[in-house]
Design an enzyme around this catalytic site. Structure first.
Site, PDB file in Angstrom:
ATOM      1  N   ASP A   1       0.783  -1.214  -0.150  1.00 45.27           N
ATOM      2  CA  ASP A   1       0.080   0.124  -0.036  1.00 45.27           C
ATOM      3  C   ASP A   1       1.029   1.364   0.138  1.00 45.27           C
ATOM      4  OD1 ASP A   1      -2.328   1.565   0.515  1.00 45.27           O
ATOM      5  OD2 ASP A   1      -1.611   1.727   2.611  1.00 45.27           O
ATOM      6  N   PHE A   2       0.369   2.510  -0.167  1.00 44.55           N
ATOM      7  CA  PHE A   2       1.069   3.726  -0.309  1.00 44.55           C
ATOM      8  C   PHE A   2       0.908   4.459   0.938  1.00 44.55           C
ATOM      9  CE2 PHE A   2       2.598   7.784  -1.840  1.00 44.55           C
ATOM     10  CZ  PHE A   2       3.789   7.511  -2.454  1.00 44.55           C
ATOM     11  N   ASP A   3      -0.141   5.262   0.786  1.00 44.84           N
ATOM     12  CA  ASP A   3      -0.753   6.084   1.943  1.00 44.84           C
ATOM     13  C   ASP A   3      -0.560   5.431   3.269  1.00 44.84           C
ATOM     14  OD1 ASP A   3      -1.392   8.806   0.440  1.00 44.84           O
ATOM     15  OD2 ASP A   3      -2.457   7.098  -0.699  1.00 44.84           O
TER      16      ASP A   3
ATOM     17  N   ASP B   1      -1.659  -0.233   5.998  1.00 44.18           N
ATOM     18  CA  ASP B   1      -1.905   0.199   7.087  1.00 44.18           C
ATOM     19  C   ASP B   1      -3.454   0.207   7.580  1.00 44.18           C
ATOM     20  OD1 ASP B   1      -2.223   2.407   5.263  1.00 44.18           O
ATOM     21  OD2 ASP B   1      -2.578   3.675   6.960  1.00 44.18           O
TER      22      ASP B   1
END
Length: 265
Positions: free
Chosen positions: A24-26, A208
């Site tokens: 995931d990124f954010d 997250d």
């Protein structure tokens, strides 16, 4: 991998033939920010990804709820990048050597998307700080800048709109955002498609947010799920923050390289 240590978990996935590292990124590689398009990967996360890309038989992918175009901007991803992308929760992909890969949609879906997004903007215009984010297959309602009461009001108004006009759409909640989409893919299907595409024998997935749980729950016994944070999760390993994830990924890259060196002796 329940009941084993982080070191043992890393060693197990490091020993696989072809490893897919899907991230995931954010909130996982980049801190959460008030202006979503200003998100950028932390330097230590970038260093860790570079180490993984240099390791043998290791493929790196970013798996995000962001639309593909926005993901490429915030990830500073260009056509020369070896990193695979899955945007819109796995409804669109970018593949090295191929470019954009998307699945066809009916024109009426796009028309409804645009109408609903406009209705959502109008319904929440009186709430200062709300942002209706355009997405390829729907839209997101960002409430990070709102008071709790105004955020609740914005979400209630848009929930009512979507329930009335598009009850078949998928609804996802995240950090100060609710997303609505006419496509029903999730990060689980994104990871599955990437796994098959690259022929991975194991997957590490890290995220997250609650929207990452689909992917974490889909992992098999040979895989590794990592949560950035401390909440109930299907992940078998938890790390405190982005810096801790970067350290884990660098250890994994080192183990992959050492494995290859040992095999070549």
């Amino acid at each position: 991998m329940t009941g084993i240590t982080e070191t043992e978990a890393i060693a197990r996935v490091a020993d696989t033939g072809i490893l897919l590292v899907a991230l995931d990124f954010d909130g996982t590689l980049s801190p959460l920010v008030d202006e979503p398009m200003q998100a950028r990967m932390l330097p230590e996360a970038r260093t860790a990804l570079d180490a993984l890309l240099a390791a043998p038989d290791t493929i790196v992918a970013l798996v995000s709820g962001r639309s593909l175009g926005d993901l490429r901007v915030i990830a500073e991803h260009d056509d020369a990048s070896p990193i695979l992308l899955a945007g819109s929760h796995g409804a669109e992909f970018w593949i090295p050597g191929e470019g954009d890969v998307t699945h066809a949609d009916a024109p009426e879906d796009a028309r409804l998307r645009d109408e609903l997004r406009a209705h959502a903007e109008a319904a929440t215009a009186h709430l200062d700080g709300v942002w209706i984010e355009p997405k390829t297959f729907g839209f997101g309602v960002h409430t990070r800048k709102l008071s709790p009461a105004d955020a609740e009001e914005a979400n209630r108004l848009v929930d009512t709109l979507v329930a009335a006009e598009a009850p078949h759409w998928r609804r996802r909640t995240g950090h100060n955002i609710i997303e609505y989409a006419f496509r029903h893919e999730g990060k689980d299907s994104a990871v599955a498609e990437l796994r098959e595409r690259v022929g991975a024998t194991a997957v590490l997935f890290a995220g997250d947010d609650v929207t990452d749980e689909d992917a974490l729950r889909s992992l098999g016994p040979a895989d590794l799920g990592v949560l950035v944070g401390d909440r109930d999760s299907a992940a078998s390993v938890k790390v405190a923050d982005i810096a801790a994830l970067a350290e884990l990924l660098e250890r994994l890259a080192g183990a992959r390289s050492a494995r290859a060196s040992s095999a070549g002796e």
